[in-house]
Design a protein around this motif. Structure first.
Motif, PDB file in Angstrom:
ATOM      1  N   SER A 127     -29.762  -3.327  10.260  1.00 36.00           N
ATOM      2  CA  SER A 127     -29.232  -3.684   9.634  1.00 36.00           C
ATOM      3  C   SER A 127     -27.095  -4.270   9.732  1.00 36.00           C
ATOM      4  O   SER A 127     -27.183  -3.506  11.375  1.00 36.00           O
ATOM      5  CB  SER A 127     -28.948  -2.073   8.644  1.00 36.00           C
ATOM      6  N   THR A 128     -26.221  -4.482   9.223  1.00 31.83           N
ATOM      7  CA  THR A 128     -25.037  -4.498   9.089  1.00 31.83           C
ATOM      8  C   THR A 128     -24.147  -3.536   9.895  1.00 31.83           C
ATOM      9  O   THR A 128     -24.678  -2.327   8.708  1.00 31.83           O
ATOM     10  CB  THR A 128     -24.285  -5.495   8.282  1.00 31.83           C
ATOM     11  N   VAL A 129     -23.837  -3.610  10.947  1.00 31.04           N
ATOM     12  CA  VAL A 129     -22.757  -1.967  10.899  1.00 31.04           C
ATOM     13  C   VAL A 129     -21.067  -1.843   9.648  1.00 31.04           C
ATOM     14  O   VAL A 129     -21.083  -3.776   9.752  1.00 31.04           O
ATOM     15  CB  VAL A 129     -22.217  -2.488  12.501  1.00 31.04           C
ATOM     16  N   SER A 130     -21.478  -0.963   9.466  1.00 31.27           N
ATOM     17  CA  SER A 130     -19.799  -0.323   8.784  1.00 31.27           C
ATOM     18  C   SER A 130     -18.671  -1.244   9.431  1.00 31.27           C
ATOM     19  O   SER A 130     -18.821   0.165  10.016  1.00 31.27           O
ATOM     20  CB  SER A 130     -19.894  -0.134   7.823  1.00 31.27           C
ATOM     21  N   ILE A 131     -18.083  -1.648   9.752  1.00 33.97           N
ATOM     22  CA  ILE A 131     -16.897  -1.765   9.594  1.00 33.97           C
ATOM     23  C   ILE A 131     -15.952  -1.915   8.960  1.00 33.97           C
ATOM     24  O   ILE A 131     -15.283  -2.741   8.213  1.00 33.97           O
ATOM     25  CB  ILE A 131     -16.219  -2.915  11.146  1.00 33.97           C
ATOM     26  N   GLY A 132     -14.283  -0.533   8.971  1.00 36.30           N
ATOM     27  CA  GLY A 132     -13.607  -0.480   8.794  1.00 36.30           C
ATOM     28  C   GLY A 132     -13.600   0.171   6.979  1.00 36.30           C
ATOM     29  O   GLY A 132     -14.579   0.561   6.915  1.00 36.30           O
ATOM     30  N   GLY A 133     -12.615   0.212   5.920  1.00 32.86           N
ATOM     31  CA  GLY A 133     -13.144   0.945   5.422  1.00 32.86           C
ATOM     32  C   GLY A 133     -11.902   1.861   4.446  1.00 32.86           C
ATOM     33  O   GLY A 133     -10.281   0.987   4.802  1.00 32.86           O
ATOM     34  N   PRO A 134     -11.410   2.540   3.216  1.00 31.76           N
ATOM     35  CA  PRO A 134     -10.538   3.018   3.090  1.00 31.76           C
ATOM     36  C   PRO A 134      -9.220   4.186   3.881  1.00 31.76           C
ATOM     37  O   PRO A 134     -10.046   4.751   4.917  1.00 31.76           O
ATOM     38  CB  PRO A 134     -10.787   4.281   1.477  1.00 31.76           C
ATOM     39  N   PHE A 135      -8.014   3.191   3.843  1.00 39.69           N
ATOM     40  CA  PHE A 135      -6.916   4.006   4.777  1.00 39.69           C
ATOM     41  C   PHE A 135      -5.618   4.241   3.701  1.00 39.69           C
ATOM     42  O   PHE A 135      -6.115   3.382   3.039  1.00 39.69           O
ATOM     43  CB  PHE A 135      -7.135   2.911   6.380  1.00 39.69           C
ATOM     44  N   ALA A 136      -5.349   4.796   4.010  1.00 37.04           N
ATOM     45  CA  ALA A 136      -3.612   5.104   3.572  1.00 37.04           C
ATOM     46  C   ALA A 136      -2.560   5.686   5.003  1.00 37.04           C
ATOM     47  O   ALA A 136      -2.919   6.372   5.476  1.00 37.04           O
ATOM     48  CB  ALA A 136      -3.454   6.581   2.482  1.00 37.04           C
ATOM     49  N   LEU A 137      -1.978   4.355   5.838  1.00 37.73           N
ATOM     50  CA  LEU A 137      -1.173   4.761   6.406  1.00 37.73           C
ATOM     51  C   LEU A 137       0.427   4.327   6.346  1.00 37.73           C
ATOM     52  O   LEU A 137       0.191   3.896   5.578  1.00 37.73           O
ATOM     53  CB  LEU A 137      -1.634   4.058   7.307  1.00 37.73           C
ATOM     54  N   VAL A 138       0.951   5.133   7.544  1.00 40.65           N
ATOM     55  CA  VAL A 138       2.640   5.122   6.818  1.00 40.65           C
ATOM     56  C   VAL A 138       3.479   3.686   7.566  1.00 40.65           C
ATOM     57  O   VAL A 138       2.682   3.223   9.281  1.00 40.65           O
ATOM     58  CB  VAL A 138       3.490   6.254   7.823  1.00 40.65           C
ATOM     59  N   ALA A 139       4.539   2.914   6.886  1.00 39.06           N
ATOM     60  CA  ALA A 139       4.821   2.098   7.465  1.00 39.06           C
ATOM     61  C   ALA A 139       6.227   2.316   7.891  1.00 39.06           C
ATOM     62  O   ALA A 139       6.639   3.766   7.868  1.00 39.06           O
ATOM     63  CB  ALA A 139       5.138   0.710   6.122  1.00 39.06           C
ATOM     64  N   GLY A 140       6.726   1.127   8.674  1.00 35.72           N
ATOM     65  CA  GLY A 140       7.859   2.053   9.014  1.00 35.72           C
ATOM     66  C   GLY A 140       9.140   1.841   7.872  1.00 35.72           C
ATOM     67  O   GLY A 140       9.777   3.224   8.353  1.00 35.72           O
ATOM     68  N   ASP A 141       9.324   1.481   6.980  1.00 35.05           N
ATOM     69  CA  ASP A 141       9.458   1.697   5.346  1.00 35.05           C
ATOM     70  C   ASP A 141       9.633   2.839   5.037  1.00 35.05           C
ATOM     71  O   ASP A 141      10.316   3.605   4.260  1.00 35.05           O
ATOM     72  CB  ASP A 141      10.515   0.732   4.834  1.00 35.05           C
ATOM     73  N   GLY A 142       8.817   3.905   6.075  1.00 33.57           N
ATOM     74  CA  GLY A 142       8.235   5.078   4.926  1.00 33.57           C
ATOM     75  C   GLY A 142       7.407   5.176   4.021  1.00 33.57           C
ATOM     76  O   GLY A 142       6.843   6.041   3.410  1.00 33.57           O
ATOM     77  N   LYS A 143       6.835   3.701   3.567  1.00 32.82           N
ATOM     78  CA  LYS A 143       6.395   3.230   2.368  1.00 32.82           C
ATOM     79  C   LYS A 143       4.568   3.933   2.859  1.00 32.82           C
ATOM     80  O   LYS A 143       4.198   3.423   3.608  1.00 32.82           O
ATOM     81  CB  LYS A 143       6.389   2.028   1.308  1.00 32.82           C
ATOM     82  N   THR A 144       3.527   4.138   1.749  1.00 34.67           N
ATOM     83  CA  THR A 144       1.927   4.121   2.023  1.00 34.67           C
ATOM     84  C   THR A 144       2.084   2.846   1.539  1.00 34.67           C
ATOM     85  O   THR A 144       1.967   2.434   1.431  1.00 34.67           O
ATOM     86  CB  THR A 144       1.262   5.750   1.044  1.00 34.67           C
ATOM     87  N   VAL A 145       0.711   2.452   2.475  1.00 37.79           N
ATOM     88  CA  VAL A 145      -0.156   1.307   2.743  1.00 37.79           C
ATOM     89  C   VAL A 145      -1.814   1.564   3.003  1.00 37.79           C
ATOM     90  O   VAL A 145      -1.998   2.144   4.222  1.00 37.79           O
ATOM     91  CB  VAL A 145       0.371   0.389   3.606  1.00 37.79           C
ATOM     92  N   THR A 146      -1.987   1.377   1.890  1.00 36.92           N
ATOM     93  CA  THR A 146      -3.750   1.107   1.615  1.00 36.92           C
ATOM     94  C   THR A 146      -4.385  -0.194   1.826  1.00 36.92           C
ATOM     95  O   THR A 146      -3.643  -1.530   1.759  1.00 36.92           O
ATOM     96  CB  THR A 146      -3.824   1.850   0.498  1.00 36.92           C
ATOM     97  N   ASP A 147      -5.484   0.159   2.262  1.00 38.90           N
ATOM     98  CA  ASP A 147      -6.329  -0.854   2.225  1.00 38.90           C
ATOM     99  C   ASP A 147      -6.338  -1.743   1.005  1.00 38.90           C
ATOM    100  O   ASP A 147      -6.810  -3.551   1.158  1.00 38.90           O
ATOM    101  CB  ASP A 147      -7.775  -1.231   2.506  1.00 38.90           C
TER     102      ASP A 147
END
Length: 195
Positions: free
Chosen positions: A36-56
């Motif tokens: 089967s195909t491997v699942s790579i990636g997925g939902p994320f919520a991380l912080v950018a340099g300006d302090g804002k959250t960046v999501t997928d």
């Protein structure tokens, strides 16, 4: 062991470890399991340099690139980010919506402010992202990336990490590894075909 041999041993060891890590990352990342195909990636919520959250979800609608690294990286990370900057330059205005994520594997040292300062040396379409260790561990696992803290003799540490550049589609799904080891114009043309 002579002083000269000791000075050469660390870079050679780092290079060997890097090649082993790259081979492992490619194997783990790209090899399908059980037919089967491997699942790579997925939902994320991380912080950018300006302090804002960046999501997928913020990146949907245009392909994007993902690279894992850290700001204390002596060679691989600045080289890859420079290569990405050259690809963006070669794409020009046609690639204005494409982004590259530089996700730290060293959240202890790489604060949002440090990530912002570090990526400011490269194309502005490269976004430095960090987060708490749990969030970084999750996104690293979800991308099937490799990262390991390695103590150094001086009491500090470095990070072994995947040097693969992931190409994600407009829908946020993994397309494949993106080759930066070619002329920037060729890589830009390849990326523009996916927009």
């Amino acid at each position: 062991m002579s002083p000269r041999a000791r000075r050469l041993a660390l870079p050679v060891l780092a290079l060997v470890i890097g090649f082993v890590a790259l081979g492992t990352a490619i194997y783990v990342t790209l090899l399908p399991r059980g037919g089967s195909t491997v699942s790579i990636g997925g939902p994320f919520a991380l912080v950018a340099g300006d302090g804002k959250t960046v999501t997928d979800r913020d990146l949907r609608g245009a392909p994007y690139l993902v690279f894992f690294g850290f700001t204390h990286c002596p060679d691989v990370c600045p080289t890859k980010l420079f290569q990405l900057s050259e690809v963006f330059r070669a794409m020009g205005d046609r690639g204005r919506d494409v982004r590259a994520l530089f996700i730290t594997v060293d959240p202890e040292r790489d604060t949002p402010e440090i990530m912002k300062s570090y990526v400011s040396s490269f194309d502005p379409r490269i976004i430095g992202l960090t987060g708490d260790p749990a969030a970084i561990d999750k996104v690293t696992r979800d991308f099937r990336a490799y990262a390991k803290k390695v103590p150094t003799k001086d009491g500090d540490y470095t990070m072994e990490h995947t040097s693969l550049v992931y190409l994600m589609g407009k829908d946020g799904r993994f397309i494949g590894a993106f080759n930066l080891e070619r002329p920037p114009e060729e890589a830009a043309k390849d990326l523009l075909q996916r927009i």
